[in-house]
Design a protein around this motif. Structure first.
Motif, PDB file in Angstrom:
ATOM      1  N   GLY A 124       0.818  -1.214   0.000  1.00  0.00           N
ATOM      2  CA  GLY A 124       0.000   0.000   0.000  1.00  0.00           C
ATOM      3  C   GLY A 124       0.847   1.257   0.000  1.00  0.00           C
ATOM      4  N   THR A 125       1.873   1.263   0.848  1.00  0.00           N
ATOM      5  CA  THR A 125       2.758   2.431   0.910  1.00  0.00           C
ATOM      6  C   THR A 125       3.510   2.613  -0.401  1.00  0.00           C
ATOM      7  OG1 THR A 125       2.995   2.106   3.295  1.00  0.00           O
ATOM      8  CG2 THR A 125       4.615   3.519   2.217  1.00  0.00           C
ATOM      9  N   HIS A 126       3.983   1.489  -0.978  1.00  0.00           N
ATOM     10  CA  HIS A 126       4.678   1.555  -2.268  1.00  0.00           C
ATOM     11  C   HIS A 126       3.778   2.155  -3.345  1.00  0.00           C
ATOM     12  CE1 HIS A 126       7.091  -0.723  -5.594  1.00  0.00           C
ATOM     13  NE2 HIS A 126       7.457   0.536  -5.488  1.00  0.00           N
ATOM     14  N   ASN A 127       2.529   1.707  -3.398  1.00  0.00           N
ATOM     15  CA  ASN A 127       1.594   2.242  -4.390  1.00  0.00           C
ATOM     16  C   ASN A 127       1.393   3.742  -4.226  1.00  0.00           C
ATOM     17  OD1 ASN A 127       1.120  -0.224  -5.645  1.00  0.00           O
ATOM     18  ND2 ASN A 127      -0.638  -0.720  -4.366  1.00  0.00           N
ATOM     19  N   LEU A 128       1.272   4.195  -2.993  1.00  0.00           N
ATOM     20  CA  LEU A 128       0.997   5.610  -2.750  1.00  0.00           C
ATOM     21  C   LEU A 128       2.225   6.478  -2.963  1.00  0.00           C
ATOM     22  CD1 LEU A 128      -1.375   4.938   0.200  1.00  0.00           C
ATOM     23  CD2 LEU A 128      -2.012   6.109  -1.911  1.00  0.00           C
ATOM     24  N   LEU A 129       3.404   5.942  -2.640  1.00  0.00           N
ATOM     25  CA  LEU A 129       4.629   6.675  -2.953  1.00  0.00           C
ATOM     26  C   LEU A 129       4.786   6.815  -4.469  1.00  0.00           C
ATOM     27  CD1 LEU A 129       6.978   5.031  -0.322  1.00  0.00           C
ATOM     28  CD2 LEU A 129       6.370   7.465  -0.392  1.00  0.00           C
ATOM     29  N   GLY A 130       4.448   5.753  -5.199  1.00  0.00           N
ATOM     30  CA  GLY A 130       4.481   5.832  -6.654  1.00  0.00           C
ATOM     31  C   GLY A 130       3.508   6.862  -7.190  1.00  0.00           C
ATOM     32  N   LEU A 131       2.317   6.920  -6.600  1.00  0.00           N
ATOM     33  CA  LEU A 131       1.329   7.922  -6.998  1.00  0.00           C
ATOM     34  C   LEU A 131       1.842   9.332  -6.701  1.00  0.00           C
ATOM     35  CD1 LEU A 131      -1.574   8.609  -7.982  1.00  0.00           C
ATOM     36  CD2 LEU A 131      -2.291   8.419  -5.581  1.00  0.00           C
ATOM     37  N   ALA A 132       2.429   9.517  -5.527  1.00  0.00           N
ATOM     38  CA  ALA A 132       2.974  10.827  -5.164  1.00  0.00           C
ATOM     39  C   ALA A 132       4.060  11.257  -6.151  1.00  0.00           C
ATOM     40  CB  ALA A 132       3.530  10.779  -3.746  1.00  0.00           C
ATOM     41  N   LYS A 133       4.898  10.306  -6.533  1.00  0.00           N
ATOM     42  CA  LYS A 133       5.967  10.606  -7.497  1.00  0.00           C
ATOM     43  C   LYS A 133       5.377  11.007  -8.848  1.00  0.00           C
ATOM     44  CE  LYS A 133      10.011   8.431  -9.700  1.00  0.00           C
ATOM     45  NZ  LYS A 133       9.467   8.184 -11.043  1.00  0.00           N
ATOM     46  N   ALA A 134       4.370  10.252  -9.298  1.00  0.00           N
ATOM     47  CA  ALA A 134       3.756  10.548 -10.597  1.00  0.00           C
ATOM     48  C   ALA A 134       3.050  11.903 -10.607  1.00  0.00           C
ATOM     49  CB  ALA A 134       2.775   9.436 -10.960  1.00  0.00           C
ATOM     50  N   LYS A 135       2.438  12.255  -9.481  1.00  0.00           N
ATOM     51  CA  LYS A 135       1.672  13.498  -9.392  1.00  0.00           C
ATOM     52  C   LYS A 135       2.507  14.664  -8.878  1.00  0.00           C
ATOM     53  CE  LYS A 135      -2.397  11.649 -10.476  1.00  0.00           C
ATOM     54  NZ  LYS A 135      -3.159  12.056 -11.674  1.00  0.00           N
ATOM     55  N   GLN A 136       3.759  14.386  -8.493  1.00  0.00           N
ATOM     56  CA  GLN A 136       4.613  15.403  -7.851  1.00  0.00           C
ATOM     57  C   GLN A 136       3.907  15.992  -6.627  1.00  0.00           C
ATOM     58  OE1 GLN A 136       5.532  17.951 -11.323  1.00  0.00           O
ATOM     59  NE2 GLN A 136       7.582  17.064 -11.288  1.00  0.00           N
ATOM     60  N   ALA A 137       3.328  15.093  -5.841  1.00  0.00           N
ATOM     61  CA  ALA A 137       2.584  15.479  -4.643  1.00  0.00           C
ATOM     62  C   ALA A 137       3.424  15.233  -3.394  1.00  0.00           C
ATOM     63  CB  ALA A 137       1.282  14.667  -4.562  1.00  0.00           C
ATOM     64  N   ARG A 138       3.187  16.004  -2.379  1.00  0.00           N
ATOM     65  CA  ARG A 138       3.821  15.764  -1.077  1.00  0.00           C
ATOM     66  C   ARG A 138       3.013  14.691  -0.348  1.00  0.00           C
ATOM     67  NH1 ARG A 138       4.844  20.862   2.717  1.00  0.00           N
ATOM     68  NH2 ARG A 138       6.163  21.316   0.906  1.00  0.00           N
ATOM     69  N   ILE A 139       3.701  13.736   0.284  1.00  0.00           N
ATOM     70  CA  ILE A 139       3.016  12.638   0.976  1.00  0.00           C
ATOM     71  C   ILE A 139       3.437  12.577   2.435  1.00  0.00           C
ATOM     72  CG2 ILE A 139       4.761  10.980   0.162  1.00  0.00           C
ATOM     73  CD1 ILE A 139       2.505   8.854   0.130  1.00  0.00           C
ATOM     74  N   LEU A 140       2.450  12.420   3.305  1.00  0.00           N
ATOM     75  CA  LEU A 140       2.697  12.213   4.732  1.00  0.00           C
ATOM     76  C   LEU A 140       2.272  10.799   5.096  1.00  0.00           C
ATOM     77  CD1 LEU A 140       2.103  14.558   7.715  1.00  0.00           C
ATOM     78  CD2 LEU A 140       1.115  12.256   7.789  1.00  0.00           C
ATOM     79  N   ILE A 141       3.173  10.068   5.717  1.00  0.00           N
ATOM     80  CA  ILE A 141       2.951   8.676   6.101  1.00  0.00           C
ATOM     81  C   ILE A 141       2.642   8.606   7.602  1.00  0.00           C
ATOM     82  CG2 ILE A 141       4.035   6.404   6.292  1.00  0.00           C
ATOM     83  CD1 ILE A 141       3.495   7.203   3.433  1.00  0.00           C
ATOM     84  N   ALA A 142       1.578   7.890   7.949  1.00  0.00           N
ATOM     85  CA  ALA A 142       1.222   7.698   9.355  1.00  0.00           C
ATOM     86  C   ALA A 142       1.986   6.513   9.913  1.00  0.00           C
ATOM     87  CB  ALA A 142      -0.282   7.485   9.504  1.00  0.00           C
ATOM     88  N   SER A 143       3.022   6.794  10.687  1.00  0.00           N
ATOM     89  CA  SER A 143       3.715   5.745  11.408  1.00  0.00           C
ATOM     90  C   SER A 143       3.187   5.725  12.850  1.00  0.00           C
ATOM     91  CB  SER A 143       5.234   5.976  11.359  1.00  0.00           C
ATOM     92  OG  SER A 143       5.920   4.869  11.922  1.00  0.00           O
ATOM     93  N   THR A 144       3.905   5.096  13.742  1.00  0.00           N
ATOM     94  CA  THR A 144       3.358   4.850  15.072  1.00  0.00           C
ATOM     95  C   THR A 144       4.462   4.737  16.116  1.00  0.00           C
ATOM     96  OG1 THR A 144       2.185   3.176  16.402  1.00  0.00           O
ATOM     97  CG2 THR A 144       3.363   2.387  14.486  1.00  0.00           C
ATOM     98  N   SER A 145       4.099   4.980  17.337  1.00  0.00           N
ATOM     99  CA  SER A 145       5.032   4.772  18.457  1.00  0.00           C
ATOM    100  C   SER A 145       5.416   3.308  18.597  1.00  0.00           C
ATOM    101  CB  SER A 145       4.393   5.262  19.761  1.00  0.00           C
ATOM    102  OG  SER A 145       3.181   4.574  20.023  1.00  0.00           O
TER     103      SER A 145
END
Length: 328
Positions: A97-118
């Motif tokens: 899922g993260t790979h797909n969204l990073l690829g989308l961000a790259k294609a769209k030149q969009a900034r992406i924020l990833i929800a990680s966790t403690s």
């Protein structure tokens, strides 16, 4: 009008983030496959002219037409009951899922924020936890499916940042609570409140001396909002540093709800962290952020939300049927 994609939009945090960005004048595309999300969390947005919802599993290819400015990736099971029941899907949403969204961000030149966790800190040997602490995690334990999914998520995000020059942000979320939490999802606050409302004794695991730090959802959303628009690409802790033992917290819930239950002790789950407290020095410095909502105030709002649920919701099993939503 800026456009933002929010995955996990029908979840607890995702729905509050959708509200915030709508109120800030964004066009919001919400995406969820309802594994753990609930359509009622975004029902009030479905007719809004600036909200568009797509039912989709982000572990499959993600296609968005037109321009896209920002992505918030919040699609993931987050409670032990959920990720222990669907361990493979939990790993897939953190990796594929993260790979797909990073690829989308790259294609769209969009900034992406990833929800990680403690949970990337595991059962920490450093207290409170700072962003430069690498953690103490059991990769092959039952909780590893969630912990390692999030650790991989951070790694691939930084790889895209370094290799492709992608604009990335990583938030490490500590225990967060508020309205729209699923009552019987196994997390400590809805578990305690559900038991109190049903007149059941409160279940404390271990001796109850393990600690947690609870952040109200509005404060969490504010921290995430500020991080997205910052210039910082490395992980940032967002949470409330006010620490309390689970035993003391259970007593607080009994007092808040006006009930007369006892505490019942059960064995501590495998790899359950004994301490959890964020060091938010970096968030204070970079984002001028710290939580504003006192726990007593936030808990009262949250309790009133749970108290307003129907009897059916109050007694509904915590074991949600995931099978119709996923492909393993």
């Amino acid at each position: 009008m800026k456009k933002i994609l929010i995955t996990g939009a029908a979840g607890f945090l995702g729905s509050h983030l959708s509200d915030r960005f709508i109120n800030e004048g964004f066009k919001v595309i919400g995406m969820d496959n309802f594994i753990t999300g609930d359509i009622k969390n975004i029902a009030h947005l479905l007719e809004h002219p600036n909200f568009h919802f797509i039912e989709h599993d982000v572990t499959e290819f993600v296609k968005i037409d037109g321009e896209l400015d920002y992505i918030l990736h919040f699609a993931s099971p987050a409670s032990p009951i959920d990720y222990l029941k669907i361990p493979i899907q939990t790993l897939k949403v953190g990796s594929l899922g993260t790979h797909n969204l990073l690829g989308l961000a790259k294609a769209k030149q969009a900034r992406i924020l990833i929800a990680s966790t403690s949970e990337v800190y595991g059962d920490p040997l450093v207290h409170p936890q700072t962003e430069d602490y690498y953690g103490n995690v059991n990769t092959i334990g039952p909780r590893g499916v969630y912990d390692e999914a999030k650790r991989f998520q951070e790694s691939i995000t930084m790889a895209y940042h370094r290799f492709h020059g992608l604009e990335t942000r990583i938030v490490r979320i500590f225990n967060t609570y508020g309205p729209r939490m699923r009552l019987n999802d196994g997390r400590v606050i809805p578990a305690f409140m559900g038991q109190a409302l049903r007149g059941e004794d409160l279940t404390v695991f271990g001796d109850g001396l393990q600690t947690r730090s609870f952040c109200y959802v509005d404060d969490q959303v504010e921290g995430i909002f500020r991080l997205l628009f910052s210039d910082y690409s490395y992980p940032v802790n967002i949470g409330n540093p006010h620490e309390i033992t689970i035993k003391d917290f259970a007593e607080e819930i009994i007092k808040l709800t006006g009930t007369n239950q006892k505490l019942v002790y059960k064995d501590l789950p495998v790899d359950d962290p004994m301490q959890r407290q964020p060091d938010i020095s970096l968030a204070k410095k970079l984002l001028d952020w710290e939580p504003k909502t006192h726990r007593a105030e936030g808990m009262k709002i949250t309790f009133n939300y749970f108290k307003g649920l129907s009897k059916e919701e109050l007694y509904k099993s915590e074991h949600k049927d995931f099978t119709k939503h996923i492909k393993i």
